[in-house]
Design a protein around this motif. Structure first.
Motif, PDB file in Angstrom:
ATOM      1  N   PRO A  71       0.829  -1.213   0.000  1.00  0.00           N
ATOM      2  CA  PRO A  71       0.000   0.000   0.000  1.00  0.00           C
ATOM      3  C   PRO A  71       0.857   1.255   0.000  1.00  0.00           C
ATOM      4  CG  PRO A  71       0.110  -0.918   2.207  1.00  0.00           C
ATOM      5  CD  PRO A  71       0.801  -1.908   1.300  1.00  0.00           C
ATOM      6  N   ALA A  72       0.321   2.296  -0.604  1.00  0.00           N
ATOM      7  CA  ALA A  72       1.018   3.583  -0.671  1.00  0.00           C
ATOM      8  C   ALA A  72       0.005   4.708  -0.605  1.00  0.00           C
ATOM      9  CB  ALA A  72       1.831   3.689  -1.951  1.00  0.00           C
ATOM     10  N   ILE A  73       0.471   5.867  -0.163  1.00  0.00           N
ATOM     11  CA  ILE A  73      -0.336   7.082  -0.252  1.00  0.00           C
ATOM     12  C   ILE A  73       0.460   8.126  -1.026  1.00  0.00           C
ATOM     13  CG2 ILE A  73      -1.642   6.650   1.857  1.00  0.00           C
ATOM     14  CD1 ILE A  73       0.182   8.654   3.307  1.00  0.00           C
ATOM     15  N   VAL A  74      -0.275   9.005  -1.689  1.00  0.00           N
ATOM     16  CA  VAL A  74       0.340  10.097  -2.450  1.00  0.00           C
ATOM     17  C   VAL A  74      -0.162  11.412  -1.875  1.00  0.00           C
ATOM     18  CG1 VAL A  74       0.392  11.278  -4.676  1.00  0.00           C
ATOM     19  CG2 VAL A  74       0.696   8.805  -4.576  1.00  0.00           C
ATOM     20  N   LEU A  75       0.769  12.306  -1.587  1.00  0.00           N
ATOM     21  CA  LEU A  75       0.440  13.601  -1.007  1.00  0.00           C
ATOM     22  C   LEU A  75       0.979  14.729  -1.882  1.00  0.00           C
ATOM     23  CD1 LEU A  75       1.585  12.880   2.671  1.00  0.00           C
ATOM     24  CD2 LEU A  75      -0.697  12.566   1.729  1.00  0.00           C
ATOM     25  N   ASP A  76       0.167  15.739  -2.062  1.00  0.00           N
ATOM     26  CA  ASP A  76       0.649  17.008  -2.587  1.00  0.00           C
ATOM     27  C   ASP A  76       1.480  17.675  -1.479  1.00  0.00           C
ATOM     28  OD1 ASP A  76       0.706  19.419  -4.246  1.00  0.00           O
ATOM     29  OD2 ASP A  76      -0.765  20.215  -2.827  1.00  0.00           O
ATOM     30  N   HIS A 136       2.625   1.711   9.907  1.00  0.00           N
ATOM     31  CA  HIS A 136       1.855   0.562   9.422  1.00  0.00           C
ATOM     32  C   HIS A 136       2.338   0.091   8.050  1.00  0.00           C
ATOM     33  CE1 HIS A 136      -0.793   2.094  12.640  1.00  0.00           C
ATOM     34  NE2 HIS A 136      -1.214   0.848  12.721  1.00  0.00           N
ATOM     35  N   HIS A 137       3.583   0.435   7.721  1.00  0.00           N
ATOM     36  CA  HIS A 137       4.253  -0.059   6.507  1.00  0.00           C
ATOM     37  C   HIS A 137       3.545   0.396   5.221  1.00  0.00           C
ATOM     38  CE1 HIS A 137       6.527  -2.426   9.336  1.00  0.00           C
ATOM     39  NE2 HIS A 137       5.417  -2.958   9.804  1.00  0.00           N
ATOM     40  N   VAL A 138       3.054   1.622   5.253  1.00  0.00           N
ATOM     41  CA  VAL A 138       2.468   2.233   4.056  1.00  0.00           C
ATOM     42  C   VAL A 138       3.504   3.184   3.470  1.00  0.00           C
ATOM     43  CG1 VAL A 138       0.615   3.697   3.161  1.00  0.00           C
ATOM     44  CG2 VAL A 138       0.136   2.057   5.005  1.00  0.00           C
ATOM     45  N   ALA A 139       3.826   3.015   2.193  1.00  0.00           N
ATOM     46  CA  ALA A 139       4.792   3.885   1.528  1.00  0.00           C
ATOM     47  C   ALA A 139       4.195   5.273   1.324  1.00  0.00           C
ATOM     48  CB  ALA A 139       5.206   3.289   0.192  1.00  0.00           C
ATOM     49  N   VAL A 140       5.045   6.277   1.450  1.00  0.00           N
ATOM     50  CA  VAL A 140       4.604   7.673   1.317  1.00  0.00           C
ATOM     51  C   VAL A 140       5.337   8.309   0.141  1.00  0.00           C
ATOM     52  CG1 VAL A 140       4.543   9.942   2.409  1.00  0.00           C
ATOM     53  CG2 VAL A 140       4.114   7.877   3.781  1.00  0.00           C
ATOM     54  N   PHE A 141       4.558   8.827  -0.797  1.00  0.00           N
ATOM     55  CA  PHE A 141       5.111   9.518  -1.963  1.00  0.00           C
ATOM     56  C   PHE A 141       4.564  10.940  -2.016  1.00  0.00           C
ATOM     57  CE2 PHE A 141       5.271   5.044  -3.101  1.00  0.00           C
ATOM     58  CZ  PHE A 141       6.523   4.914  -3.673  1.00  0.00           C
ATOM     59  N   SER A 165      11.252  11.126   6.624  1.00  0.00           N
ATOM     60  CA  SER A 165      11.544  10.226   5.498  1.00  0.00           C
ATOM     61  C   SER A 165      10.311  10.058   4.625  1.00  0.00           C
ATOM     62  CB  SER A 165      12.003   8.853   6.017  1.00  0.00           C
ATOM     63  OG  SER A 165      10.960   8.226   6.743  1.00  0.00           O
ATOM     64  N   TRP A 166      10.554   9.593   3.416  1.00  0.00           N
ATOM     65  CA  TRP A 166       9.498   9.294   2.455  1.00  0.00           C
ATOM     66  C   TRP A 166      10.075   8.326   1.438  1.00  0.00           C
ATOM     67  CZ3 TRP A 166      11.361  14.162   3.573  1.00  0.00           C
ATOM     68  CH2 TRP A 166      12.337  14.668   2.707  1.00  0.00           C
ATOM     69  N   ASP A 167       9.207   7.771   0.604  1.00  0.00           N
ATOM     70  CA  ASP A 167       9.630   6.756  -0.366  1.00  0.00           C
ATOM     71  C   ASP A 167       9.850   7.320  -1.755  1.00  0.00           C
ATOM     72  OD1 ASP A 167       9.262   3.926   1.090  1.00  0.00           O
ATOM     73  OD2 ASP A 167       7.712   5.297   1.779  1.00  0.00           O
ATOM     74  N   GLY A 168       9.411   8.521  -1.985  1.00  0.00           N
ATOM     75  CA  GLY A 168       9.638   9.146  -3.283  1.00  0.00           C
ATOM     76  C   GLY A 168       9.140  10.577  -3.277  1.00  0.00           C
TER      77      GLY A 168
END
Length: 228
Positions: A71-76, A136-141, A165-168
């Motif tokens: 799972p991942a979330i994308v944020l502006d 909860h091991h959700v990637a953050v972009f 930190s973030w994943d991208g």
């Protein structure tokens, strides 16, 4: 001709010029809109509405993440993760791209200089959402409309604002212009092609969220400016 004469006559009574009735299509007065937007922010209603949307997103992420592979979330970033209120207020809701920003709280404040200064604070509720997602091991972009030449300043600002930190971090190429959705939706597609499932996409502009590639979207309040 007769209609024109009747209209002109109807506007003058005993030599006094009467105001014409406003057209139904007349837009809201910009000055009144600025007053209303300032009051919305300063009353605390803006922050309460913002935090309410973040709380809804956090509940959804907690529910969807355990059922989702990678799972991942994308944020502006702007008005989603970081607040530019000091610059917005100093420029009286206008957009001044160039020039210095060294007299806050007075303006003018050049938007590019402000962003490169790394002084924007993070929204506390969004920072907490990010930390909870990562726990909860959700990637953050991050997918932002800022251009690539602001990468170092943006990374520094995120760190200074307490986001460790973030994943991208995806910024617009220097050659990319035009509608934000034409850049953001394909970027989310790129993330999903890496094997992630974007369970939530959060942004303050409809253009942050349109175009698909997210299970659910969350639109944060922003009456201060519009980016198509």
């Amino acid at each position: 001709m007769i209609r024109s004469l009747l209209l002109a006559t109807s506007l003058i009574v005993s030599g006094a010029l009467l105001p014409m009735e406003a057209s139904a299509a007349q837009p809201a007065n910009v000055g009144d809109a600025i007053i209303a937007a300032s009051a919305y922010h300063d009353s605390g209603d803006y922050q309460r509405d913002f935090d309410s949307v973040v709380a809804q997103a956090r509940l959804w992420i907690d529910e969807a993440a355990p059922k989702t592979r990678r799972p991942a979330i994308v944020l502006d970033i702007d008005e989603t993760t970081l607040s530019n209120w000091d610059e917005i207020r100093a420029d009286d809701f206008g957009y001044i791209a160039a020039g210095p920003c060294d007299a806050l709280p007075k303006g003018p404040c050049g938007a590019i200089e402000w962003e490169k200064s790394g002084r924007a604070p993070a929204f506390a509720s969004m920072r907490a959402l990010i930390e909870n997602a990562q726990a909860h091991h959700v990637a953050v972009f991050f997918v932002t409309g800022r251009h690539e030449d602001e990468r170092e300043a943006t990374e520094r600002n995120l760190h200074l604002a307490g986001i460790r930190s973030w994943d991208g971090l995806y910024l617009r190429p220097m050659t990319s212009h035009g509608y934000a959705a034409l850049y953001k939706a394909p970027t989310r597609e790129r993330i999903e092609r890496k094997g992630y499932t974007i369970i939530a996409s959060l942004g303050d502009q409809p253009s942050d969220l349109s175009g698909g590639f997210a299970k659910k979207t969350f639109l944060l309040p922003n009456p201060f400016y519009r980016i198509p």
